[in-house]
Design an enzyme around this catalytic site. Sequence first.
Site, mmCIF file in Angstrom:
data_model
loop_
_atom_site.group_PDB
_atom_site.id
_atom_site.type_symbol
_atom_site.label_atom_id
_atom_site.label_comp_id
_atom_site.label_asym_id
_atom_site.label_seq_id
_atom_site.Cartn_x
_atom_site.Cartn_y
_atom_site.Cartn_z
ATOM 1 N N VAL A 69 -4.307 13.059 15.404
ATOM 2 C CA VAL A 69 -3.836 14.191 14.593
ATOM 3 C C VAL A 69 -3.355 15.345 15.482
ATOM 4 C CG1 VAL A 69 -4.648 15.992 12.995
ATOM 5 C CG2 VAL A 69 -5.269 13.615 12.603
ATOM 6 N N LYS A 97 -4.939 0.797 -12.146
ATOM 7 C CA LYS A 97 -4.267 0.567 -10.859
ATOM 8 C C LYS A 97 -2.863 -0.012 -11.079
ATOM 9 C CE LYS A 97 -8.653 -0.227 -8.525
ATOM 10 N NZ LYS A 97 -9.715 -1.214 -8.326
HETATM 11 N N1 HSE Z 1 -14.669 -0.560 -9.098
HETATM 12 C C1 HSE Z 1 -13.507 -0.797 -8.316
HETATM 13 C C2 HSE Z 1 -13.388 -2.256 -8.008
HETATM 14 C C3 HSE Z 1 -13.567 0.008 -7.042
HETATM 15 O O1 HSE Z 1 -14.383 -2.975 -8.160
HETATM 16 O O2 HSE Z 1 -12.307 -2.704 -7.613
HETATM 17 C C4 HSE Z 1 -12.295 -0.071 -6.239
HETATM 18 O O3 HSE Z 1 -11.242 0.571 -6.876
#
Ligand code: HSE
Length: 338
Positions: free
Chosen positions: A35, A207
């Site tokens: 950094v 996600k």
């Molecule tokens: N609870 C999530 C998983 C943590 O088991 O993938 C990671 O995002």
Amino acid sequence: MKKESIGIALLGFGNVGSGTYRVLEENAALISKRVGADVCVRAILVRDLNKERSVHAPAELFTDDFEAILGNPDIHIVAELMGGVEPAVTYMERALASGRHVVSANKEALARFGGSLTERSQELGLMLRYEAAVCGAIPVMNAISTALGANEITRIQGILNGTTNYILTRMGEEGAPYAQVLKQAQDLGFAEADPTADVEGHDAANKLSLLIAAAFGDTISPDNIDCTGITGVTKDDLDAAAASGETIKLIATADKENGMLRASVRPVPLPSENPLARVRNEFNAVLISCNMADDIFLQGRGAGPLPTGSAVAGDLLEIAACIVRETAGRALPTRRLP
Ligand code: HSE
Ligand code: NAP
């Protein structure tokens, strides 16, 4: 004004907060070299100041007062590692409003409010980064937004949840009972505070909505992703699939054809030649189909304190380096959020 040290506040010291702290402490020398300044944790926000912690940090760093963090002029970056939607979103908004850059691992909050947080950060010339929110240690958001940025992405398919992959692996390979393996996934720090989000597929849907925004530029609420979790998958189902040479995995898929976006999360029996069939335990993987680079397969630990801490620390380093070089907030925004 160049800074000799960059101050971090960790909001949360659970699995991810403590993992991030360990990465920053144990790799402090190499981080400082990369950094060009020391990167120091200056405050840690928790709910319960009296809780016993398995990772040690100096007592004077801990606070249960978010205002004290905002009032500390030596804090430059706030890392939101608490989870949940509120007060996480309000704290991120307030951190930005106070001139702090923000890092988050909170896919639930980002899938719902990431668009407005991104806009706000850009208006203010600040950075918001969230690599850890998708697939733990796998640098998939960076890959999509930078290295693959010159491609049209046509399809994304992946195992995006570590807890469910761990459960399906242990149930299928060892016949371990569902409740026992879920408890182990919780003890190992993979599961969400409420594991319903894991096992019902909602975490993977959160996600997937972040991946869709980055890859296709489309906004889709996780609520509108066709989603089935693993609670209906039995040992008999896993054995029957295995007898046909298949492995059942919780698969998230998004593709876009003729402008039509399709997205789903569901258990799918995969033939053994599919690379996703061989991804075991808490590992995650993403297969990205691109019009120039062809198929890219990324695999790594998708959950757990240190792998996730690594991704959080990577974002902190990038922002810290920009602060040192006085380029923070001037970088072109390459990521999109819903
Ligand atoms: N609870 C999530 C998983 C943590 O088991 O993938 C990671 O995002
Ligand atoms: P966790 O172990 O439950 O830790 C949460 C931490 O936040 C605790 O230290 C808690 O304080 C603190 N906290 C929660 N609410 C708070 C509040 N209102 N005020 C102050 N402090 C508060 O959770 P985690 O597993 O680390 O997950 C954190 C985030 O990372 C979540 O968004 C999760 O989805 C995401 N994530 C997790 C993983 C993983 O592998 N676990 C991977 C990627 C992303 P106390 O300790 O005092 O209770």
